[in-house]
Write an enzyme that holds these catalytic residues in place. Structure first.
Site, PDB file in Angstrom:
ATOM      1  CE1 TYR A 142     -42.597  29.145 -66.576  1.00 47.42           C
ATOM      2  CE2 TYR A 142     -42.741  29.302 -68.947  1.00 47.42           C
ATOM      3  CZ  TYR A 142     -42.765  29.897 -67.707  1.00 47.42           C
ATOM      4  OH  TYR A 142     -42.975  31.253 -67.593  1.00 47.42           O
ATOM      5  CE  LYS A 193     -31.915  37.800 -60.950  1.00 48.84           C
ATOM      6  NZ  LYS A 193     -31.740  39.187 -60.433  1.00 48.84           N
ATOM      7  CG  ASP A 225     -32.281  41.969 -62.219  1.00 48.49           C
ATOM      8  OD1 ASP A 225     -31.412  41.507 -62.990  1.00 48.49           O
ATOM      9  OD2 ASP A 225     -32.018  42.293 -61.051  1.00 48.49           O
ATOM     10  CG  ASP A 249     -43.651  33.209 -70.566  1.00 44.71           C
ATOM     11  OD1 ASP A 249     -44.267  33.842 -71.433  1.00 44.71           O
ATOM     12  OD2 ASP A 249     -44.209  32.487 -69.725  1.00 44.71           O
ATOM     13  CG  ASP A 253     -45.843  38.224 -73.122  1.00 42.77           C
ATOM     14  OD1 ASP A 253     -45.624  37.749 -74.257  1.00 42.77           O
ATOM     15  OD2 ASP A 253     -46.739  37.813 -72.373  1.00 42.77           O
TER      16      ASP A 253
END
Ligand code: NAD
Length: 367
Positions: A142, A193, A225, A249, A253
């Site tokens: 980000y 990852k 994942d 992030d 959620d």
């Protein structure tokens, strides 16, 4: 007797309503427990723009740097839609986070027993769930440079973002993660990852090294994942999940929704430890909910549970944090609910009625 300094920033929309109920809770603790609070109240976001012409006044920022902890409501709303980007309510919050270098974002996903049936998963999968997602908040994709949308010499357009992490940024986040795991159930999942990303390989290498400093903590590495799958398959296998900004992030959620309403979700953002204290900002996950602002419908429990995190992590008042969380469970167990979590056939209570019920529950449990 402990003395704790607090800056309260109600903000916009339902922020002032939920912070008003929190103020009653703080007052209860000051009267009944071994603590006094030195409280400063100020504006942030749209309210600060209206009052000071900027969403975060210099003086407010200075106070934020001096106190032990900050608790905020929420910022934003349609009233400030046409304000210049750098003066918008959200800009005040982003500047506050940046100035305090709040790099560690803590998002618990705790299934309160009375709400287990409200989860999108089967009750037995989430009943008793208590996990903590630790997200790196100030670096990663980000913020990485270069970024942008550009045209190549051959006329093709492309967009790029850059995932970049310094060793020190990963290291400090993981130290917070291992510290938290040592105060909880002793397990840390480091999530990246490493199979396809260099930053993942780097993250895993650092997690392995930092983990050696915490022999009592069980460290497991997991691909992001797979973590997403495991969160909805068997979420109770986790204790602390430490991960980067982007994966955090998404996973926080996902984990949050295992537990029910937005009105129930607390969070904390912690900065670097300087002279034994960490800058800390506690806030509900929800926004300013302009659709219900001023109607007495807001659920104040996310903000009150954020204060429980403040007691736990900034003031090391574990018994008081436990008491406050038990009071929340008692109120919910007694079927006292605001409209967002109302049980079928039971009339919802208002924001202030919820505050009153909570105060009564605190007094009942504090024997
Ligand atoms: P929101 O979280 O404000 O609201 C989403 C929905 O959830 C709404 O229907 C709302 O009524 C409901 N809701 C939220 N909190 C609730 C509570 N405590 N009790 C009962 N119901 C609740 O998200 P949004 O509508 O996307 O955003 C509204 C404003 O809030 C925007 O200006 C946005 O930028 C801002 N925002 C601020 C923060 C923050 O301050 N950290 C976070 C998210 C959004």
């Amino acid at each position: 007797m402990k003395n704790a300094s607090l800056l309260l920033l109600p903000g916009d929309g339902i922020g002032p309503e939920v912070i008003a109920e929190l103020s009653r809770v703080i007052e209860w603790f000051a009267q009944h427990r071994e603590v006094t609070f030195d409280i400063t109240l100020d504006d942030l976001g749209g309210a600060a723009y209206d009052r000071y012409g900027t969403p975060l006044a210099d003086d407010t920022l200075q106070k934020a740097k001096e106190v032990d902890a900050i608790v905020m409501g929420s910022v934003g709303g349609p009233k400030w839609d046409d304000v210049a980007r750098h003066l918008r309510p959200e800009a005040g919050l982003l500047t506050l986070r940046k100035e305090l270098d709040l790099f560690a974002n803590l998002r618990p996903a705790t299934c309160r027993p009375a709400l287990a049936s409200a989860s999108s998963l089967h009750e037995e999968l989430v009943s008793g769930l208590d996990i903590l997602i630790l997200r790196e908040l100030t670096a990663g994709v980000y913020f990485g440079e270069p970024r942008g949308i550009e045209e190549m010499p051959d006329g093709r357009r492309r967009a790029l973002d850059t995932q970049v992490y310094f060793e020190s940024e990963i290291e400090r986040l993981l130290h917070v993660g291992f510290d938290l795991a040592s105060k909880r159930n002793g397990k840390l999942h480091s999530v990246e990852k490493a199979n396809v990303m260099e930053t993942g390989v780097f993250w895993r290498e650092i997690a392995t090294r930092v983990g050696k400093e915490y022999p009592a903590i069980t460290l497991e590495h997991m691909y992001a994942d797979n973590c997403a799958m495991q969160l909805v398959r068997a979420p109770k296998q986790f204790d602390v999940i430490a991960t980067d900004n982007l994966f955090g992030d998404i996973l926080s959620d996902c984990a949050a929704m295992l537990t029910g309403s937005l009105g129930m979700l607390p969070s904390a953002s912690l900065g670097a430890e300087i002279n034994g204290t960490r800058a800390a900002l506690y806030e509900p996950v929800h926004g300013s909910a302009p659709d219900i602002a001023g109607q007495g419908k807001a659920n104040p429990l996310a903000t009150i549970l954020s204060f429980a995190m403040c007691l736990r992590y900034s003031f090391d008042m574990q018994a008081d944090a436990d008491l406050l969380e038990s009071a929340v469970d008692k109120v919910l167990g007694d079927n006292i609910r605001t409209i967002d979590i109302a049980a079928k056939g039971v009339a919802p209570v208002s924001t202030s009625e919820m505050g009153t019920a909570l105060i009564n529950a605190l007094s009942t449990l504090d024997t």
